[in-house]
Write an enzyme that holds these catalytic residues in place. Structure first.
Site, PDB file in Angstrom:
ATOM      1  N   ASN A  25       0.858  -1.180   0.000  1.00 56.78           N
ATOM      2  CA  ASN A  25       0.000   0.000   0.000  1.00 56.78           C
ATOM      3  C   ASN A  25       0.897   1.235   0.000  1.00 56.78           C
ATOM      4  OD1 ASN A  25      -1.823   2.034   0.438  1.00 56.78           O
ATOM      5  ND2 ASN A  25      -2.447   1.340   2.478  1.00 56.78           N
ATOM      6  N   TRP A  26       0.987   1.874  -1.152  1.00 54.40           N
ATOM      7  CA  TRP A  26       1.912   3.011  -1.263  1.00 54.40           C
ATOM      8  C   TRP A  26       1.347   4.283  -0.642  1.00 54.40           C
ATOM      9  CZ3 TRP A  26       3.768   2.383  -7.103  1.00 54.40           C
ATOM     10  CH2 TRP A  26       4.422   1.151  -7.223  1.00 54.40           C
ATOM     11  N   LYS A  27       0.088   4.247  -0.235  1.00 62.61           N
ATOM     12  CA  LYS A  27      -0.559   5.419   0.384  1.00 62.61           C
ATOM     13  C   LYS A  27      -0.359   6.657  -0.505  1.00 62.61           C
ATOM     14  CE  LYS A  27      -0.240   3.175   4.827  1.00 62.61           C
ATOM     15  NZ  LYS A  27      -0.160   3.289   6.288  1.00 62.61           N
TER      16      LYS A  27
ATOM     17  N   HIS B  35      -9.593   1.186   4.845  1.00 67.21           N
ATOM     18  CA  HIS B  35      -8.328   1.342   5.570  1.00 67.21           C
ATOM     19  C   HIS B  35      -8.557   2.265   6.774  1.00 67.21           C
ATOM     20  CE1 HIS B  35      -4.233   2.481   6.534  1.00 67.21           C
ATOM     21  NE2 HIS B  35      -3.850   1.401   5.885  1.00 67.21           N
TER      22      HIS B  35
ATOM     23  N   GLU C 160      -6.965   4.639   7.903  1.00 71.26           N
ATOM     24  CA  GLU C 160      -6.752   6.068   7.621  1.00 71.26           C
ATOM     25  C   GLU C 160      -7.991   6.680   6.975  1.00 71.26           C
ATOM     26  OE1 GLU C 160      -3.035   5.523   5.577  1.00 71.26           O
ATOM     27  OE2 GLU C 160      -2.127   4.920   7.480  1.00 71.26           O
TER      28      GLU C 160
ATOM     29  N   GLU D 145      -5.163  -4.808  10.701  1.00 68.64           N
ATOM     30  CA  GLU D 145      -4.159  -3.759  10.857  1.00 68.64           C
ATOM     31  C   GLU D 145      -4.450  -2.964  12.125  1.00 68.64           C
ATOM     32  OE1 GLU D 145      -2.178  -2.561   6.899  1.00 68.64           O
ATOM     33  OE2 GLU D 145      -3.975  -1.358   7.131  1.00 68.64           O
TER      34      GLU D 145
ATOM     35  N   GLY E 122       2.751   2.376  10.885  1.00 70.79           N
ATOM     36  CA  GLY E 122       3.698   3.480  10.750  1.00 70.79           C
ATOM     37  C   GLY E 122       4.454   3.826  12.017  1.00 70.79           C
TER      38      GLY E 122
ATOM     39  N   SER F  35       3.668  -1.999  10.406  1.00 79.35           N
ATOM     40  CA  SER F  35       5.118  -2.056  10.627  1.00 79.35           C
ATOM     41  C   SER F  35       5.732  -3.406  10.240  1.00 79.35           C
ATOM     42  CB  SER F  35       5.460  -1.683  12.074  1.00 79.35           C
ATOM     43  OG  SER F  35       5.065  -0.342  12.335  1.00 79.35           O
TER      44      SER F  35
ATOM     45  N   GLY G 171       5.042   1.385   4.669  1.00 81.94           N
ATOM     46  CA  GLY G 171       6.358   1.990   4.458  1.00 81.94           C
ATOM     47  C   GLY G 171       7.371   1.095   3.744  1.00 81.94           C
TER      48      GLY G 171
END
Ligand code: 13P
Length: 256
Positions: free
Chosen positions: A9-11, A99, A101, A170, A176, A212, A233
């Protein structure tokens, strides 16, 4: 035979030029270290999908394309949104749904998560449904019931072809932060999710862990009984993402 699934997931990172570069590097790494037992998926920002898709097609790559979000409606007056049929036209195969976020920063409710999952499946794509508790819920010891409720709400009324729904656990406190969940925590929550799934009409759902994940902890975390990872990440560098894919291959090559 079951297969691992590793999703990057490159966000909101990498413009289309950078995205093409990373895709090419990933192609080189996966060619030198084949992972025939792992489904590898990347989820770039919307504006990169076409360029990344073109690279994958030109390379006849086995890497599949995911979107990070979709609107549940097919079209209409929804400024800034993108629909499932639009994504399907770009050969997007998967959509990340709900997600944390999106839930926390863009007020995505359980109802919208469920509507989106239904739209993704109805559109012939595969849904990666994200669930996970925040720190306060875990400290209160309510993480099991919280995640169970999220799974049931997201999959309400959904029936999907075998394997077209994936649930990603998650925990928000692990995203993160460099502080991944422990193997036993992953195992417990994978079990909670499997039990919840058994009460739905969704079959063959793989369960992923995200939060992470990196090249150093991936092999251990697979010991928690998950089928793969949703990686943030560490998916932004070909070397670390390739190492996580290799961990999946080592685990599944012998027939998990
Ligand atoms: P990190 O791997 O950066 O913790 O992000 C996890 C995540 O949110 C993937 O969807």
């Amino acid at each position: 035979m079951s297969r691992a699934l590793v999703v990057g997931n490159w966000k909101m990172n990498l413009d289309h030029v950078e995205a093409v570069h990373l895709t090419q590097q990933l192609g080189v790494i996966l060619a030198s270290r084949p992972a025939p037992h792992v489904d590898v998926v990347v989820a770039p920002p919307f504006v990169d999908l076409r360029s990344v898709g073109s690279v994958l097609e030109a390379d006849r790559s086995a890497i599949e394309l995911a979107a990070q979000h979709a609107n549940p409606l097919p079209s209409g007056a929804h400024t800034g949104e993108v629909s499932v049929p639009m994504l399907a036209r770009l050969r997007v195969r998967w959509v990340i749904v709900g997600h944390s976020e999106r839930r926390a920063l863009y007020a995505m409710s359980d109802d919208v998560v469920a509507a989106t999952a239904r739209a993704v499946v109805a559109g012939g794509l595969r849904a990666i449904v994200c669930v996970g508790e925040d720190e306060a819920v875990r400290e209160a010891g309510r993480h099991r019931e919280h995640v169970r409720a999220q799974v049931l709400a997201a999959l309400e009324g959904l029936s999907a072809p075998e394997g077209d729904v994936v649930v990603a656990y998650e925990p928000v406190w692990a995203i993160g932060t460099g502080r991944s969940a422990g193997v036993e925590e992953v195992r417990e929550m994978a079990h909670v999710i499997a039990e919840a799934l058994a009460t739905t009409r969704v079959t063959g759902a793989r369960v992923l862990y995200g939060g992470s994940v990196n090249a150093d902890n991936a092999a251990d975390l697979l010991g928690g009984g998950v089928d793969g990872f949703l990686v943030g990440g560490a998916s932004l560098r070909a070397e670390s993402f390739g190492a996580i894919v290799s961990a999946g291959e080592s685990c599944y090559a012998g027939g998990r």
